[in-house]
Design an enzyme around this catalytic site. Structure first.
Site, PDB file in Angstrom:
ATOM      1  N   SER A 131      24.068  43.067  38.462  1.00 26.86           N
ATOM      2  CA  SER A 131      24.592  44.438  38.402  1.00 26.86           C
ATOM      3  C   SER A 131      26.061  44.394  38.023  1.00 26.86           C
ATOM      4  CB  SER A 131      24.438  45.134  39.759  1.00 26.86           C
ATOM      5  OG  SER A 131      25.159  46.346  39.795  1.00 26.86           O
ATOM      6  N   ASP A 133      28.131  46.651  38.410  1.00 29.32           N
ATOM      7  CA  ASP A 133      28.916  47.398  39.399  1.00 29.32           C
ATOM      8  C   ASP A 133      29.385  46.512  40.552  1.00 29.32           C
ATOM      9  OD1 ASP A 133      28.484  49.668  37.909  1.00 29.32           O
ATOM     10  OD2 ASP A 133      26.835  50.398  39.156  1.00 29.32           O
ATOM     11  N   GLY A 176      30.041  52.873  37.352  1.00 32.09           N
ATOM     12  CA  GLY A 176      30.244  52.756  38.793  1.00 32.09           C
ATOM     13  C   GLY A 176      29.916  54.072  39.458  1.00 32.09           C
ATOM     14  N   GLY A 191      47.106  47.147  34.236  1.00 28.71           N
ATOM     15  CA  GLY A 191      48.338  47.830  34.626  1.00 28.71           C
ATOM     16  C   GLY A 191      48.252  49.332  34.506  1.00 28.71           C
ATOM     17  N   ALA A 192      47.126  49.906  34.924  1.00 31.47           N
ATOM     18  CA  ALA A 192      46.936  51.355  34.835  1.00 31.47           C
ATOM     19  C   ALA A 192      47.887  52.095  35.768  1.00 31.47           C
ATOM     20  CB  ALA A 192      45.491  51.717  35.178  1.00 31.47           C
TER      21      ALA A 192
END
Length: 327
Positions: A131, A133, A176, A191-192
């Site tokens: 998976s 996720d 997700g 680096g969001a």
């Protein structure tokens, strides 16, 4: 957990959503079984194929050249019929007719729940977590996660170039549905400015203020990673933010099923191979009705009932890290 009958033939199947690395796992199951004088039958189309007897024998050459292939050579599907006792009985009848003594199920939470239905009716089963996720309890990592993360990171790195060129902010939606694992990990890696996940509630105003602060600090772009299970939905969120004056123009990129595709990474190929190898070893040792789990560096048997009865939670440390490093 102790097998009640001698195992001569193993069935192997992939079920639910596909994940990069399923093919290396199939290969490992087949070749490990053959070395130990066991026959292997591939089940096509998941539990749906099990019900309808879509079987084919697998030899060493049948799984040659598939290490680098994404998806699954056995195909996969979701089955509503298998959820009913009648469908389960038919699946067991088909297995009996084909003389399949044990079944290796590669898949996510729904697939492992299906495996338990068979185990409860006397079928020796081994589960393998597949998976992207990474939401399955009892294993540090699932097949496909590393490849999916690399796909996400590559996409966001490219988006950052165009975002800087046009002075824009991007909401990037990852997979997700109920787990923010991919979003949190990707947020740290790229680096969001912010990560939005279903496990945490954040207001539209708070998201807008975070993006505005990035603009006021002189940034030429802003990246917000959003797990698909976050509410409001990504497109609705963008509309609400664009209605406010935050400096940046908001754009949306939904990565979707591209995260499931592509060649499995080196890590996923090795992980999947280890899962497949140990699945057969567990069967040979008389351990059934368990999932092969990664615990640190070790492969361990985890009771299927434990796997499906508990929920895997996100690392608090990683969630805090994503917030701290975004400052």
């Amino acid at each position: 957990m102790v097998a009640k009958k001698t195992i001569h033939t193993i069935g192997v199947m992939t079920s639910g959503g596909d994940a990069p690395g399923m093919n290396p796992c199939i290969r490992a199951v087949v070749r490990t079984a053959l070395v130990n004088d066991l026959r292997v039958i591939g089940v096509e189309d998941g539990f749906e194929g099990l019900i309808h007897g879509r079987f084919r024998a697998l030899g060493a050459r049948d799984v040659g050249g598939i290490l680098q292939r994404g998806g699954t050579i056995l195909q996969t599907a979701r089955s509503t019929d298998f959820r009913e006792p009648r469908g389960q009985r038919e699946a067991i009848r088909q297995m009996s007719n084909a003389e399949i003594d044990a079944l290796v199920v590669i898949g996510g939470d729904g697939s492992l729940n299906g495996a338990i239905k068979l185990a409860e009716q006397g079928v020796p089963v081994i589960g393998i977590p597949g998976s992207i996720d990474n939401d399955i309890y009892g294993t540090d990592m699932c097949i496909g996660v590393d490849t999916a993360l690399n796909t996400i990171v590559d996409a966001i790195d490219k988006l950052r170039d165009t975002a800087s060129s046009h002075n824009r902010a991007f909401l990037v939606e990852t997979m997700g549905r109920e787990s923010g694992y991919l979003a949190v990990q990707a947020g740290i890696i790229v680096g969001a400015e912010m990560v939005l996940i279903p496990e945490e509630s954040v207001s539209v105003e708070e998201v807008a203020k975070t993006i505005e602060r990035a603009y006021l600090r002189g940034k030429t772009h802003a990246i917000v990673v959003v797990a698909e299970g976050f509410t409001p939905h990504t497109n609705e969120l963008a509309e609400k933010i664009n209605a406010l004056d935050i400096g940046f123009t908001m754009r949306v990129t939904i990565l979707g099923h591209i995260q499931r595709g592509g060649k499995p990474s080196a890590f996923d190929r090795l992980l999947a191979s280890r899962f497949g190898y140990h699945a057969v070893q567990f069967l040979l040792n008389g351990q059934t009705n368990v999932m092969v789990g990664l615990d640190g560096r070790d492969m361990v048997p985890v009771p299927l009932q434990t796997v499906v009865s508990k929920r895997k939670t996100l690392s608090v440390e990683h969630m805090q890290m994503a917030k701290t490093l975004a400052q």
